[in-house]
Structures are given as C-alpha cells and as structure tokens.
Design an enzyme around this catalytic site. Sequence first.
Site, PDB file in Angstrom:
ATOM      1  CE  LYS A  76      78.749  77.914  47.028  1.00 39.10           C
ATOM      2  NZ  LYS A  76      78.637  77.342  45.657  1.00 39.10           N
ATOM      3  CB  SER A 150      81.963  78.212  44.090  1.00 37.31           C
ATOM      4  OG  SER A 150      80.588  77.845  43.993  1.00 37.31           O
ATOM      5  CB  SER A 174      79.903  75.116  42.429  1.00 35.50           C
ATOM      6  OG  SER A 174      80.500  76.123  41.633  1.00 35.50           O
TER       7      SER A 174
END
Length: 599
Positions: A76, A150, A174
């Site tokens: 990420k 997210s 997330s």
Amino acid sequence: MATAPCLALETLRQGYAADLSPVSVIEQCYDYLEQYVDPTAWIHLVPRAEALARAAALAAQGSAGLPLYGVPFAVKDNIDVAGIPTTAACPAFAYTPSESATVVQRLLDAGAILLGKTNLDQFATGLVGARSPYGVPASVFNPDFVSGGSSSGSAVTVAAGCVSFALGTDTAGSGRVPAAFNNIVGAKPTRGWLSCKGVVPACRSLDCVSVFALSASDAWDVLAVAGDGQDLADPWSRPARPRGLPKRPRIGIPRTNQREFFGDELSANAYEEAVQRLATFGDLVEIDFTPFSETAALLYDGPWVAERLEAAGNLLATQPDALDPAVRSIISKGLDYSAADCQKAATRLEALRKRAALTWEDVEVMALPTSPTHYRVDAVQANPVVLNSHLGYYTNFANLLDLCAIAVPTAFRMDKLPFGITLFAPAWTDAAIATLGERLHASFALTTGATGQPLTPSSHPQQWMARNDTIRLAVVGAHLEGMPLNHELSERAARFVRACNTAPSYKLFALPGTVPPKPGLVRVTEGGGAIAVEIWELSAAAFGDFVSRIPAPLGIGTLTMEDGEQVKGFLCETIATGGADDITHFGGWRAYMQSRATA
C-alpha cells in the site's frame, strides 16, 4: 479476464522444491499484468526487468533460510519502499524514502519480490476506496461497486491474482472491509505487533499494518515474518505475547435487535448463514454489542481524528485543495479538539473498555459481519461521508479496544457479491483466530478471490502454525490436556504435538501439599520406568513467559523420549521427593489420578 497464475504460498513452495524458478514465476506475473492491469489499483509498478533481476539473484542464492522465497507481493502506498515515491494518494505530499519500512524490509530479507505499490483512500482516510486522485478501484466482482478502503488497491491486486499477498494498513477497518468486498482474507494483527516505522501515520496510536492474502494460512505466514521481533525504532511496537483459544470456543454474536445492516437484507441473510456454520465450530452466545458500537463512535466523533493532522496538517494549512474534499472535511475536524477534550474522551474510552471486558468473560471470540452492506460507486460519490460511516459499524472499535481481527469470506450474496465475517479476540490471539478463520473459510468451499482457484493444502493449520522459533515442551502432570493447568498452555497458543512415553529412566512422585495436585519427575540411573507425557509446541516468547511462572521445586530440563527425541520438560528437585509417594508403577499422572478417583 486472463487466467491468473497460481500464487498460493504452498503451491509456490512445492514448485520451488521441485524445479520451478522465481524467474519463471515473475515472468508469469508480468505476462498476466500486461493482460490484466487495473490502472486504478496500482500507483507504481516495478519495471519487469527490475523484478526479474531480483528473481534471478534469489535463484542464484537459493531458498535456504528464506521463508518467503520467490513470493510476489505489493505494498500500500502509505508504506515506504526505498527508492520508490510514497504518495499516500496525494501527489502534493509525495516523497522518496531512502530506506524501506521495517515490515517491508523484513519481507524482502525473507525472499519476497516486490511488484509495486497500490492505490488507497487518501491518507488512509476512508473505507470505500473512492477517495484518490489515482482513480477508484472497484470490486473485482462488479465494477459498479466499491472495492472498500482504504487499502483498496492492495485488496484488488490480491483478489485478481496479481500477487500472493499485499500489505495494507488498518486504523478503522481498512484491512478488513476491502477483504470482504473482494472474497479474500484480511488479517488485522494485534496493535504494535508489526512495526509501523516507515508508515505514513493516520492515527499513530491506533495504526496497524495489515495483510491481504487468499487464505488465512498465507496471511499468517506473512505475519510471522513481518512481525518477527519488537522494533525499538517504533515507539508503539511491543513484544508478542501469544495466547490461545479453547478447542471449542464460545463465540459471541450481537443480539438480534442490535444487528445493523442499513436495510440490506442480502447481507443480513448472508450473516445468518455464516452464524449457522459457526455453530459447528463453537458455542454461540448472544452478547450486548452496545459497548463496542459506542466505542466505534469515538473514533471519528472524538479527538483521535486530531492525530490525522500529523501527516496531512501542513497540507491542510497551506494547500487545502490538494486534499480530497471528503478527506479534508474529516481531517479538519481535528482542529476543533482541545487537551481537555482528549482527556475527557480517554476517560470515556476507559469506561467502555471495562464494559467491553465483561463480554470477554462470557465469550472467547466475537463473530461480526465485516461490513453491514456493500455500496455502489456512484452512491458513495453522492454521499461520501454517511455511507462511509455505515461501512465502519462493525470495524471502528477494534484498535481502540486492543483487539486482533481476521476477516474471512463466508458466502456470496444472492446478487453474486461476496460476503464475509470478521473474528475478533483480545490482543495476541492472532494465531488462534486465524486457525478458526481458516476452518470456517474452508467449510464454505469457495474459490479464492476472483482467481477461480480453490484453497490450497496450506489451509491445514497444524503445519503452518509450526515455526522455526518454536520450542517443544513435555508436560507430565497438571498441564496435560483436560487437567487444571492446561489453560496455561492454551492461553499461550501452545499447539499439541503428540502423546508418548519417556525413555525408561525416570521416576514419578506425587508431591504432597500441592494445589492443584502435581507430580515430580526425576531422572534416575536405575529402577526407573517409562512415563506418559504430552509434547506441546510454543513460540520462544511464550515458552519464556511460561517458564518464568513455574514454582519451585519444579523446573525445566531436557527429557529423553522412548524414541530418542530430546525435548524440554518438567523435572523436579530430588530433595522435594522425600516422603512423596513413588507412583512410577502407574506409568503416568493421568492413570494415577484415575486410580484416586475410583478408590
């Protein structure tokens, strides 16, 4: 969609043990990516030549000592990778780090191969995956529906079969919601287990690095490497203290009138199906969900939102238009809180923790919908804040209450969208809930992600829970399974290995005045016998903690089994056996206790 390569960890291990090369695996990955590259899932893709050079170097080195040898992964883009820009999905914030985050470096050192960095809700603020200037990743099962956030890009790349696993982060959910929306596993570890050094903070005191994988066993393999040891460079890092669960745990589910699906009957029905399946793995107990829902409300309606100013505060002050409007509105709320507000909220949280603790006296695990519903992209864009908050109904409390969690797929809804549940338990129960989650996941016989591939043999946790840093311990008395002190092993996530006998060179004594009754095992040169024992396996950290609590006259030495294996085990100081009954002829403590019960 093109056929995805089979990247399950066990499949790769078996291939590498034969004649498969990391070079050919990475070639397959890039061939697939050329046909299936969702441009919204990736922010930076490592050039093919660079990844192949890494694979060739590993092939020349060999797999010895590399638990993730040749395993492709993604990161990420709020987690640092040396030499690659970290954007947090905000170009105005971007910087290029000179060193990788601790977790990334541990994975690289273990032989994993990075393919790229993935999209996210800007500054990891959102559960929808629709707050990024790099595009809006969608669920791999329906492009009209959000991917979840997210950690949107990380979940999509795993579900699509581009990589074996991906790192995400989890502050409010997330690392879990995107797993549910893409039919994969999302493991949110105990806060502080995986280092957050080199991670752009959302709420630093709550942030966790999470793992997306096709199975719980794969996620656990990655966690075991990424969380291998405390990181003193991260002030929130802490040493692991593994705990276990009973073989048949009590599983908490919300009372019927507290189950919230925001009108989504498809999700409600899928949850009911999962609950019925859970009844085969544990005893269902209805719980009061109120302290958890009230804790969840604190995360965004309390001063913890002020922590988000650490990363984005300067941009908010100097370039507010560089922030996504929804993200800007959330982060700006952090300016409204005073020190008094923080103290008041901390007191409120402490009161809620005490109420939540009462639940854990009645259950060992909670099983909740990972998300109460699944929204269309256009609906989220029209109502970004309210719908996002709905998705966090069953997630936002976890890190505030210091729980670990794992999201696993359980079924597909009638509209062919995936659904999953999350298992929660107190800190350091990560391995135990991963084991339960793997069993539950396997019981639904789903294929993994959108790959069409089944769960691999690594879904059997008896193998994947064993680690190189474990220690085998022979127990002879009150710690035997079913005996009064066995919980001291299960609480430390000990794994039963086998029942066997010692070599015929020991005597067993019933120690007087011990509560609960305990035996003393003594090695002798003559007149001894073979004594029944159980061998259990603990992590090195759990073994150390266990040994530190052993009272005199007992201690730990090295025992020899009848087949020659030597393991650590209980021994007794000889002086303590004076006046004690010699019970060697019973052949073991269990037989002796049974004789007392029938006398």
